[in-house]
Design a protein around this motif. Sequence first.
Motif, mmCIF file in Angstrom:
data_model
loop_
_atom_site.group_PDB
_atom_site.id
_atom_site.type_symbol
_atom_site.label_atom_id
_atom_site.label_comp_id
_atom_site.label_asym_id
_atom_site.label_seq_id
_atom_site.Cartn_x
_atom_site.Cartn_y
_atom_site.Cartn_z
ATOM 1 N N GLU A 294 0.910 -1.324 0.102
ATOM 2 C CA GLU A 294 0.035 0.008 0.018
ATOM 3 C C GLU A 294 0.859 1.246 -0.044
ATOM 4 N N THR A 295 2.110 1.038 0.362
ATOM 5 C CA THR A 295 3.080 2.378 0.229
ATOM 6 C C THR A 295 3.790 2.431 -0.926
ATOM 7 N N GLN A 296 4.926 1.371 -0.777
ATOM 8 C CA GLN A 296 5.842 1.586 -1.620
ATOM 9 C C GLN A 296 5.337 1.137 -3.157
ATOM 10 N N PHE A 297 4.681 -0.186 -3.261
ATOM 11 C CA PHE A 297 4.394 -0.487 -4.708
ATOM 12 C C PHE A 297 3.540 0.393 -5.084
ATOM 13 N N LEU A 298 2.653 1.009 -4.373
ATOM 14 C CA LEU A 298 1.492 1.819 -5.058
ATOM 15 C C LEU A 298 2.384 3.275 -5.443
ATOM 16 N N THR A 299 3.232 3.601 -4.574
ATOM 17 C CA THR A 299 3.903 4.787 -5.068
ATOM 18 C C THR A 299 4.738 4.719 -6.280
ATOM 19 N N HIS A 300 5.368 3.487 -6.525
ATOM 20 C CA HIS A 300 6.104 3.172 -7.784
ATOM 21 C C HIS A 300 5.088 3.159 -8.888
ATOM 22 N N THR A 301 4.099 2.496 -8.622
ATOM 23 C CA THR A 301 3.070 2.357 -9.767
ATOM 24 C C THR A 301 2.515 3.704 -10.228
ATOM 25 N N VAL A 302 2.085 4.649 -9.401
ATOM 26 C CA VAL A 302 1.587 5.911 -9.784
ATOM 27 C C VAL A 302 2.811 6.823 -10.327
ATOM 28 N N GLY A 303 4.126 6.416 -10.008
ATOM 29 C CA GLY A 303 5.170 7.264 -10.623
ATOM 30 C C GLY A 303 5.495 6.788 -11.956
ATOM 31 N N ARG A 304 5.145 5.444 -11.907
ATOM 32 C CA ARG A 304 5.403 4.909 -13.368
ATOM 33 C C ARG A 304 4.296 5.154 -14.416
ATOM 34 N N MET A 305 2.974 5.565 -14.071
ATOM 35 C CA MET A 305 1.767 5.867 -14.824
ATOM 36 C C MET A 305 2.109 7.143 -15.207
ATOM 37 N N LEU A 306 2.589 8.292 -14.246
ATOM 38 C CA LEU A 306 2.779 9.603 -14.560
ATOM 39 C C LEU A 306 4.000 9.506 -15.589
ATOM 40 N N ALA A 307 4.895 8.714 -15.607
ATOM 41 C CA ALA A 307 6.290 8.869 -16.493
ATOM 42 C C ALA A 307 5.689 8.682 -17.834
ATOM 43 N N THR A 308 4.669 7.806 -18.113
ATOM 44 C CA THR A 308 4.266 7.688 -19.437
ATOM 45 C C THR A 308 3.597 8.823 -20.140
ATOM 46 N N LEU A 309 3.175 9.799 -19.241
ATOM 47 C CA LEU A 309 2.454 10.992 -19.590
ATOM 48 C C LEU A 309 3.433 12.078 -20.206
ATOM 49 N N ASP A 310 4.793 11.801 -19.723
ATOM 50 C CA ASP A 310 5.857 12.580 -20.203
ATOM 51 C C ASP A 310 5.463 13.895 -19.765
ATOM 52 N N LEU A 311 5.195 14.173 -18.421
ATOM 53 C CA LEU A 311 5.204 15.475 -17.872
ATOM 54 C C LEU A 311 6.186 16.475 -17.801
ATOM 55 N N GLN A 312 5.979 17.517 -18.084
ATOM 56 C CA GLN A 312 7.082 18.609 -18.032
ATOM 57 C C GLN A 312 6.788 19.929 -17.407
ATOM 58 N N PRO A 313 7.872 20.577 -16.771
ATOM 59 C CA PRO A 313 7.466 21.489 -16.079
ATOM 60 C C PRO A 313 6.669 22.642 -16.718
ATOM 61 N N THR A 314 6.071 23.660 -16.240
ATOM 62 C CA THR A 314 5.373 24.726 -16.909
ATOM 63 C C THR A 314 5.574 26.088 -16.158
ATOM 64 N N LEU A 325 6.194 15.729 -10.228
ATOM 65 C CA LEU A 325 7.225 15.699 -11.058
ATOM 66 C C LEU A 325 8.674 15.126 -10.009
ATOM 67 N N ARG A 326 8.454 15.394 -8.708
ATOM 68 C CA ARG A 326 9.476 14.865 -7.860
ATOM 69 C C ARG A 326 9.358 13.364 -7.767
ATOM 70 N N LEU A 327 7.881 12.893 -7.910
ATOM 71 C CA LEU A 327 7.578 11.590 -7.445
ATOM 72 C C LEU A 327 8.028 10.758 -8.839
ATOM 73 N N VAL A 328 8.004 11.235 -9.906
ATOM 74 C CA VAL A 328 8.396 10.669 -11.170
ATOM 75 C C VAL A 328 10.009 10.503 -11.085
ATOM 76 N N ASP A 329 10.687 11.476 -10.840
ATOM 77 C CA ASP A 329 12.069 11.565 -10.554
ATOM 78 C C ASP A 329 12.706 10.174 -9.680
ATOM 79 N N ASN A 330 11.954 10.262 -8.455
ATOM 80 C CA ASN A 330 12.290 9.397 -7.569
ATOM 81 C C ASN A 330 12.027 7.953 -7.933
ATOM 82 N N THR A 331 10.818 7.572 -8.410
ATOM 83 C CA THR A 331 10.626 6.375 -8.883
ATOM 84 C C THR A 331 11.250 5.785 -10.199
ATOM 85 N N CYS A 332 11.481 6.522 -11.235
ATOM 86 C CA CYS A 332 11.923 6.288 -12.301
ATOM 87 C C CYS A 332 13.511 6.046 -12.299
ATOM 88 N N SER A 333 14.180 6.853 -11.040
ATOM 89 C CA SER A 333 15.599 6.689 -11.084
ATOM 90 C C SER A 333 15.908 4.894 -10.466
#
Length: 420
Positions: A294-314, A325-333
């Motif tokens: 409920e904590t680590q796996f969920l966090t990595h799942t949401v981060g991986r899903m957001l990474a497929t959206l190719d989110l960029q700073p605005t 954005l920080r969540l994407v960086d932490n999980t995809c590292s």
Amino acid sequence: MFWNRIPRVFKFSPERSPDPNTNTRGPEPEETALKMLSSSTASSLRLHQPTRPHRRRPPSPPASHQFRPPASSVASRRHLPSLRTRRAGGGTIRAIDAAQPFDYESRAAGLLEERQRLKIAIVGFGNFGQFLARTFARQGHTLLAHSRSDYSAAAASLGASYFQDPHDLCECHPDVVLLATSILSAEAVLRTLPLHRLRRNTLFVDVLSVKEFPKNLLLTSLPEDFDVICTHPMFGPESARDGWDGLPFVFDRVRVGDSPARRARADVFLNIFEREGCRMVEMPCADHDAHAAETQFLTHTVGRMLATLDLQPTPIDTKGYETLLRLVDNTCSDSFDLYNGLFMYNKNSTELLNRLESAMDSVKKRLFDGLHEVLRKQLFEGKASPPPNNKADVHRKPLLLEGKASPAPPTPNNTAVHLK
């Protein structure tokens, strides 16, 4: 006769013993006796020399060479604390505290510090293994390293001894073997270790992100005399770049021997993380996996899903968006093997994915239900209108969905009649 003269020659007096440092008293009596014997006609007689010569006490040094303490030290004794005791006869004994010939306190502190140091063999010297090794080295522990890839340069920079051959590593007899491989390769790497070359009570510790799987693996693969502790530092190089203070460290003493030395060794290892300020959480492995899903796996799942959206700073980023954005960086590292291992080796992950998918469908249903309700109000709660009989009425509904205005259908109130 000649025999009557020999005792008088060797008759010495203790008060007239010659001074060994000066020759002012003439020749020694022994030399005189030898000369007399050599000049005697009885050359066949031999004088028997004593095997152990008489021990003479060296003369005492003159008064001018005797040691005298400086006046400053004598005067300083007056200010030292003294211990007074009463004799039975009424006299007083004064004792001045003296310096001990050996500093037992510093020696005991050195022995205690030496016992707090371990020889730790890190198996799997990748990104996370090197991250832990920096803290181990800073605390003064002896480090050994082994990995399938060549990390000899990284090990040398941290002061660790690198061994490409696992036999050489085990022959060093480490106190602790730290399994820091990926979840997917943990079993294969453990099979390559020559366990017979280790001490029979070696402590094995894993730092994998799941706990039930390594617990069962270590209990079935290691001899019964080996100690086992399953741990999970709930942080990594990115989340703990500013230190470990306050970060959770989960551990489970799966199997630790009853001897005081083995219990002390386990405590010394866990003290490494406690000294860094970690929040120590002792928890069974099964409970850990239930919470980690409920904590680590969920966090990595949401981060991986957001990474497929190719989110960029605005230019108008909100605090919440920056957090994503920080969540994407932490999980995809982390490697995808880590995320895959969290899914494959935690039986709670599949259930969590189903719950996540169901939650997404529930949110979507709520959104579309609200949209349909708005459309129903616009279409059916207004004035009655005839069925569409022209092109304008046919395109009215798509224009409403797109938010564009459309001409109202002709009615008797808005229809102009032109007479000729």
